[in-house]
Design a protein around this motif. Structure first.
Motif, mmCIF file in Angstrom:
data_model
loop_
_atom_site.group_PDB
_atom_site.id
_atom_site.type_symbol
_atom_site.label_atom_id
_atom_site.label_comp_id
_atom_site.label_asym_id
_atom_site.label_seq_id
_atom_site.Cartn_x
_atom_site.Cartn_y
_atom_site.Cartn_z
ATOM 1 N N LYS A 181 55.025 25.317 9.653
ATOM 2 C CA LYS A 181 53.817 25.840 10.291
ATOM 3 C C LYS A 181 52.855 24.695 10.606
ATOM 4 O O LYS A 181 51.726 24.630 10.100
ATOM 5 N N THR A 182 53.319 23.794 11.461
ATOM 6 C CA THR A 182 52.516 22.620 11.834
ATOM 7 C C THR A 182 51.182 22.989 12.458
ATOM 8 O O THR A 182 50.263 22.178 12.497
ATOM 9 N N ARG A 183 51.085 24.235 12.952
ATOM 10 C CA ARG A 183 49.820 24.631 13.567
ATOM 11 C C ARG A 183 48.635 24.409 12.624
ATOM 12 O O ARG A 183 47.511 24.189 13.085
ATOM 13 N N PHE A 184 48.905 24.444 11.309
ATOM 14 C CA PHE A 184 47.787 24.308 10.372
ATOM 15 C C PHE A 184 47.365 22.850 10.167
ATOM 16 O O PHE A 184 46.245 22.585 9.761
ATOM 17 N N ILE A 185 48.263 21.928 10.394
ATOM 18 C CA ILE A 185 47.817 20.516 10.414
ATOM 19 C C ILE A 185 47.074 20.273 11.724
ATOM 20 O O ILE A 185 46.014 19.645 11.753
ATOM 21 N N ALA A 186 47.645 20.794 12.793
ATOM 22 C CA ALA A 186 46.995 20.648 14.096
ATOM 23 C C ALA A 186 45.571 21.232 14.066
ATOM 24 O O ALA A 186 44.623 20.626 14.595
ATOM 25 N N ALA A 187 45.439 22.388 13.426
ATOM 26 C CA ALA A 187 44.121 23.029 13.377
ATOM 27 C C ALA A 187 43.108 22.145 12.650
ATOM 28 O O ALA A 187 41.924 22.091 13.025
ATOM 29 N N GLN A 188 43.572 21.481 11.620
ATOM 30 C CA GLN A 188 42.663 20.574 10.905
ATOM 31 C C GLN A 188 42.206 19.430 11.814
ATOM 32 O O GLN A 188 41.019 19.117 11.905
ATOM 33 N N PHE A 189 43.165 18.810 12.479
ATOM 34 C CA PHE A 189 42.805 17.698 13.380
ATOM 35 C C PHE A 189 41.928 18.187 14.537
ATOM 36 O O PHE A 189 41.026 17.479 14.988
ATOM 37 N N ASP A 190 42.225 19.387 14.994
ATOM 38 C CA ASP A 190 41.449 19.962 16.096
ATOM 39 C C ASP A 190 39.957 20.006 15.730
ATOM 40 O O ASP A 190 39.095 19.556 16.497
ATOM 41 N N ALA A 191 39.672 20.518 14.550
ATOM 42 C CA ALA A 191 38.276 20.593 14.104
ATOM 43 C C ALA A 191 37.725 19.203 13.765
ATOM 44 O O ALA A 191 36.560 18.888 14.032
ATOM 45 N N TYR A 192 38.593 18.395 13.173
ATOM 46 C CA TYR A 192 38.184 17.060 12.704
ATOM 47 C C TYR A 192 37.708 16.179 13.843
ATOM 48 O O TYR A 192 36.711 15.449 13.737
ATOM 49 N N LEU A 193 38.443 16.268 14.944
ATOM 50 C CA LEU A 193 38.163 15.372 16.084
ATOM 51 C C LEU A 193 37.162 15.977 17.064
ATOM 52 O O LEU A 193 36.805 15.348 18.062
ATOM 53 N N LYS A 194 36.698 17.181 16.780
ATOM 54 C CA LYS A 194 35.793 17.882 17.709
ATOM 55 C C LYS A 194 34.355 17.451 17.473
ATOM 56 O O LYS A 194 33.894 17.375 16.319
ATOM 57 N N ASP A 195 33.631 17.199 18.566
ATOM 58 C CA ASP A 195 32.197 16.884 18.475
ATOM 59 C C ASP A 195 31.892 15.779 17.470
ATOM 60 O O ASP A 195 30.892 15.847 16.739
ATOM 61 N N ASP A 196 32.771 14.805 17.412
ATOM 62 C CA ASP A 196 32.548 13.645 16.528
ATOM 63 C C ASP A 196 32.405 13.985 15.051
ATOM 64 O O ASP A 196 31.824 13.199 14.285
ATOM 65 N N LEU A 197 32.946 15.117 14.647
ATOM 66 C CA LEU A 197 32.838 15.456 13.225
ATOM 67 C C LEU A 197 33.360 14.313 12.348
ATOM 68 O O LEU A 197 32.715 13.905 11.383
ATOM 69 N N TRP A 198 34.556 13.827 12.693
ATOM 70 C CA TRP A 198 35.180 12.778 11.876
ATOM 71 C C TRP A 198 34.318 11.525 11.746
ATOM 72 O O TRP A 198 34.234 10.932 10.670
ATOM 73 N N LEU A 199 33.677 11.142 12.858
ATOM 74 C CA LEU A 199 32.852 9.935 12.828
ATOM 75 C C LEU A 199 31.584 10.184 12.013
ATOM 76 O O LEU A 199 31.152 9.325 11.235
ATOM 77 N N ASN A 200 31.009 11.381 12.177
ATOM 78 C CA ASN A 200 29.794 11.688 11.420
ATOM 79 C C ASN A 200 30.057 11.747 9.916
ATOM 80 O O ASN A 200 29.267 11.264 9.112
#
Lengths: 350, 350, 350, 350
Positions: D237-256
């Protein structure tokens, strides 16, 4: 009456004489000496093309490194269900490849059935990673049960390999025994039928430890020096393996020794054919013979000095009776006619 | 003037004679023959206790299988930073253990410093799985750079091993060369100082391919038959390795050959000590000598027929000048005094 | 109409809710947090004894590390010829064991035949190192083809294991689906029948990634912490696997989800039984159904929105006609009755 | 006051919310779902080129498979002497490569010294098979000890790799923390400086388990699907890793999140700079800080609720006094200013 295995024989005098003849003086180690180069050149002549040759110490090493040289992640090599690589090498081919699987293919008389090979290859759809990916097909000539692939049969298998872009390896632990029965050249039995890599065995036929890994296309062997050294198969004093091959390949010694071994098996078969107590499991074509007899008769023969082993019947063989046993008899360069005569007499007396 | 390596020498006549003497007749294969058993018994006498002995084909095999026999998940073996196992076996010990790491320990003169060993072992807190778990300590005797551990130094290292419940392996590719300099018995140099497993090498000292893996406690070797077979190191005609050891260990041949090799290195050291163009890197104690000289002088010597290799200086060595080079000179059972004299003359003439 | 696999379903809301509920605050990593310990305790209750539990990320990891934990040199694990470990894990079990072989055993209906198991084990005579040494037997419950071992059948296999001193592993990727059909407890389906190690799967039944390796005897798992870390299966934030199991095992969620999935397969079977265009390959017992139909009908169903895969027929299955195909249909916790009804209508209309 | 590790933090609410948001419905498994493809595309944008992206479950898996993808017989990867791959992964990189060695290179401040890299590479003369063959250089950014390579320093190392035809891998378990301090783009920190393969970590910075293996040149990753599956790292169920990255990389969350974590470390450093009882081992540049203090003071701080670990000092660090200890303090996205203030007060009161 030593029919336990051809590796119960020792070494031919020409072999040991050449070891001694090459023991003096200094020579570059790790494959760089004069006699190493001379024997490599001899292999080129033998195979009628420029081949890459790597000496190793055991047949298991030759087979394992052959497969390691074509290793792939999730790799699968297809072999006959009772091939030596899958039955008798204690997992060495899987070990040396870090887990590449041997996938068994059924076939009568110890030979891979081309239709079964095709069928099994269908399990490995390139788009379906779960099954892994095929990396090689490996056949044995002479087979584990003393039979032979015809040249046409080898060509049929190699044609399937070509279609699937798979290298074809030939385990030639008894290469010479096959060659003399078929009465063909090394080139004819290998690359002319599409064989890519050969484990060329000398040990069972009169050497003490001389195995060569032969690549028909030297480009495919580029990493072999590292593969061999990492596998602890790079001997420092390689001159002594070279010296064995030098004597072995000289003046047709290897072919003559194989002819003798095969002839002894034929003589044994005649003796058995004349008996109603022992029957051939199938017709022998090289230097191994498989027979079925009563357990009590087998024990009697052994008590009278015949040395041989019980053997696991092939999956494809007809079942035998409860009171019967399946045995293997192997002859070698060192087997004498007297031994066969003595054994024939014992059979007759059963 | 062949000083490239002791493996450039061939085989002593007694060795090849005994190979030939044992070539006839049939004998059980795979280690079950009479001479196999005889030589195993000889090892018991040699080590003054019942040991388990496994013949293999190369020193790399002996070392790798020694470590494989004590393998653990996440296992780490500690060795000297410039040990043969870590520098010169193409990753074989890691390969045969499926990735168990060799962790380098520094120390002067090619010898593991006990204080550094203790310090590095601290990295492996039993509760901290991330670092892995130590599985062995391995030392080399004579070392890669021709020096020797004293008995006391071995005992100091083994005491640390006991504390940590770690087996101690000794790579004895040049076991005999160490033994004769220290003038002690095999037992004294091994188990009496706490050594558990020995790679006992015959190849570099006059055999052609005779290496034995010796376990002081046979119970620790229970899986070795499978480990060796899977590693393609079970020779079918083991009688020929046994025959080499039989001759090697007879009438002190092995000790006499080692004494000669070491004496040749001493003579070489004297020649160098008398020169102001070549200097010893450190005092040789066995049959290897390391020296520093001008690159131009090194080339001159080689042009005049001396064969030797440049070598990587140890990490602990003082840096050398830009125009200098670091070289290794090795003598063997086959080195003659005349060769040394000839080389001495060349040095003098520099 | 998604019948491709139960892993096409997502995660049950209780699972994701518990992931979110455990996301705040700091917790010891690498398995040492409160919820880790709580779930470990829950497994003790589930299995009615003290077990050792190790969370991993995939079913392939659970199976591979189970076999790695009983690894032996030259090791051979016996499994059904079409087991997931041998057919669908891309060689992972062999890879993680450094080459230990999976040896196929035939049997009808996806289940290892005890007589065949005995027959194959005879190939591994303890005194014959060439064949390697057995190290485990592994069975799958529910099987790859949606059938079930009865408790008696498991006990029969484990009795053979006990005789040969072999651990018995159970691949429980669909553990819950088997449990609810048999209507037994986890203890009854495992150690009470002699199972030693269980791959306990949660992913296919409503978790997103929750697999546990469960050892009935914690002593046999001593090296598992190193085995798991070295295999890159020690997650730093294990609390999130624990949180999934926490919700999964609460209030019989896992059993209810499995009951639903199995019921959907039963409903599907009824629909197929009522058709003369599609026939069941055998009676389904869990949440997978295998059927035979015309290729053209299969394509029609897919064109109309049904998602499912063609499948390799088992070796033991009767051959199918040229114009037929063999397909697999899987239901899950997320399958709806409406989907089944829709599919049933399509079949009817063929 | 949780400074033990950034993996003691849980998951950011946006991450868990996106896991829940993607839990419903059916989606193709094994990496073929819509969100998988969307996130792969997002990585292309992030790196400003078409990259190949493979999700895996742990940082150890990412690093190990990166090295497995460039594996060679006798292969050697060069890394810093205290790199995570060599010190903290329990031998996983060696295990997954079947024994390819990690060769340590010294350098100050946790960074590989280019001159030392050149020096060590000299040990691997292409003609000298005994040493093995280099297969990769791997660096860590941010390093294990919280320092950073400048872009120029990365470029210097990659230039050496180019000369030797070696791929350069970057372990980016704390990729974001490095990026925000350097204030550069992912492209600038990687392929524009010659980096070939990146372990792109999300777990330590607010995901629960999201690691991506990124190949700058997709051609080099052709076998990765098999490598990953065989390594038990292909989640169904790779969709759940993808979902994490999706949110992580959205709107600079990861950088913030990384900016916050780094700022907390800076604040901690200020507190320590104002103390005469605790001293910085070196200047922190990301979210890890190393300090030296009296053992008694360390124990006092821990007794008062501060959670942190003692750490092995780097080989290059100056020795510390007997009564001192070397500790690591890590901040994360979840660290609060209040925690730092509380800790600062404790230090002041020492």
């Amino acid at each position: 009456m030593f029919f336990a295995s051809d590796n119960w024989a020792g070494a031919h005098p020409n072999i040991t004489a050449n070891i001694a003849a090459n023991a003096g003086g200094f020579a570059a180690s790790y494959g760089a000496s004069e006699i190493d180069k001379k024997v490599e050149q001899r292999f080129n002549e033998l195979f009628e093309r420029e081949v890459a040759v790597y000496f190793v110490g055991t047949g298991t090493a030759a087979n394992s490194l052959a497969l390691a040289s074509v290793n792939r992640p999730g790799g699968v090599s297809l072999c006959h269900r009772e091939a030596h690589v899958i039955e008798d090498e204690c997992g060495a081919p899987e070990y040396f490849t870090g887990g590449a699987r041997l996938h068994p293919v059924d076939g009568a008389l110890g030979k891979m059935d081309p239709a079964n090979l095709r069928k099994e290859l269908k399990r490995f759809n390139p788009g379906f990673i779960h099954a892994g990916q095929p990396m090689a097909v490996t056949i044995t000539q002479a087979t584990e049960i003393g039979t032979l692939y015809t040249l046409e049969e080898i060509a049929t298998i190699s044609a399937i390999c070509r279609e699937k872009n798979l290298p074809l390896h030939l385990d030639g632990a008894r290469f010479a025994n096959a060659l003399v029965t078929l009465d063909v050249t090394p080139a004819e039995m290998t690359w002319k039928q599409g064989v890519d890599i050969v484990s060329f065995g000398g040990t069972k036929n009169g050497c003490w430890c001389a195995e060569a890994l032969v690549f028909m296309n030297p480009d495919q062997a580029k990493d072999l020096p590292f593969i061999r050294k990492r596998a602890a198969q790079l001997f420092s004093k390689t001159r002594f393996i070279a010296a064995q091959f030098d004597a072995y390949l000289k003046d047709d010694l290897w072919l003559n020794l194989a002819r003798h071994a095969n002839a002894m098996t034929s003589k044994l078969a005649q003796a058995i054919n004349g008996s109603d107590k022992v029957k051939l499991a199938w017709q022998p074509q090289a230097n191994e013979l498989f027979a079925i007899l009563k357990k009590s008769d087998s024990e009697k023969l052994q008590a009278q000095g015949a040395v041989f082993y019980d053997w696991n019947p092939p999956h494809s063989a007809d079942p035998i009776a409860e009171d019967e046993t399946f045995v293997r008899l192997v002859t070698s360069f060192a087997t004498t006619e007297a031994e066969i005569d003595q054994f024939a007499a014992l059979i007759k007396a059963l």
